[in-house]
Design an enzyme around this catalytic site. Structure first.
Site, PDB file in Angstrom:
ATOM      1  N   VAL A 184       0.839  -1.197   0.000  1.00 24.76           N
ATOM      2  CA  VAL A 184       0.000   0.000   0.000  1.00 24.76           C
ATOM      3  C   VAL A 184       0.875   1.249   0.000  1.00 24.76           C
ATOM      4  O   VAL A 184       1.970   1.249   0.569  1.00 24.76           O
ATOM      5  CB  VAL A 184      -0.980   0.004   1.207  1.00 24.76           C
ATOM      6  N   CYS A 185       0.394   2.289  -0.678  1.00 24.87           N
ATOM      7  CA  CYS A 185       1.029   3.601  -0.650  1.00 24.87           C
ATOM      8  C   CYS A 185      -0.093   4.630  -0.603  1.00 24.87           C
ATOM      9  O   CYS A 185      -1.179   4.331  -0.117  1.00 24.87           O
ATOM     10  CB  CYS A 185       1.966   3.802  -1.845  1.00 24.87           C
ATOM     11  N   HIS A 186       0.120   5.808  -1.135  1.00 25.29           N
ATOM     12  CA  HIS A 186      -0.916   6.842  -1.091  1.00 25.29           C
ATOM     13  C   HIS A 186      -2.064   6.525  -2.042  1.00 25.29           C
ATOM     14  O   HIS A 186      -3.226   6.521  -1.653  1.00 25.29           O
ATOM     15  CB  HIS A 186      -0.305   8.204  -1.412  1.00 25.29           C
ATOM     16  N   SER A 236       3.230   1.549  -4.890  1.00 29.19           N
ATOM     17  CA  SER A 236       2.995   0.115  -4.646  1.00 29.19           C
ATOM     18  C   SER A 236       3.313  -0.690  -5.898  1.00 29.19           C
ATOM     19  O   SER A 236       3.966  -1.730  -5.841  1.00 29.19           O
ATOM     20  CB  SER A 236       1.542  -0.132  -4.249  1.00 29.19           C
ATOM     21  N   MET A 267      -3.996   4.294   0.366  1.00 25.58           N
ATOM     22  CA  MET A 267      -4.568   4.849   1.594  1.00 25.58           C
ATOM     23  C   MET A 267      -5.711   5.811   1.297  1.00 25.58           C
ATOM     24  O   MET A 267      -6.590   5.994   2.138  1.00 25.58           O
ATOM     25  CB  MET A 267      -3.484   5.525   2.436  1.00 25.58           C
TER      26      MET A 267
END
Length: 111
Positions: A65-67, A72, A93
């Site tokens: 997961v990233c923003h 990712s 996220m």
């Protein structure tokens, strides 16, 4: 990028603390992590992944997961070159918060 599996946040638990066979790897920067992250996630910023790859349980079901999914996908492409598979948390996220899933603030739990 089309062959990397994407998993919607609605299919994931709210807390990864007790997950034994799954790892949620958060590849965002330290300030993003501190602002809010998934409880039980492993935090290794994107740029640190190659040097810290031994901290990732690559035998587990790996979710990244990233923003919003861009970083990712980059990590998953890198891991694929090394022969490892994983899944991208679709929407990152942003999607997590949009779906009103809980976040934990601060640096506690960061690895």
């Amino acid at each position: 990028m089309g062959d990397i599996r994407q998993v919607p946040v609605t299919e994931l638990p709210d807390d990864f603390t007790d997950e034994v066979d799954r790892v949620l790897l958060d590849v965002r920067e330290d300030d993003e992590w501190a602002a809010g992250h998934v409880r039980g996630a492993v935090h290794i910023p994107l740029g640190d992944v190659p040097a810290r790859i031994d901290e990732i349980d690559l035998d587990a079901d790996l979710l990244v997961v990233c923003h919003s999914s861009g970083r990712s996908m980059r990590v998953l492409q890198y891991l694929a070159q090394l022969g490892y598979e994983g899944s991208c948390v679709r929407g990152g996220m942003l999607a997590w918060v949009e779906n009103e899933k809980p976040v934990e603030a601060g640096s506690a739990g960061s690895k």
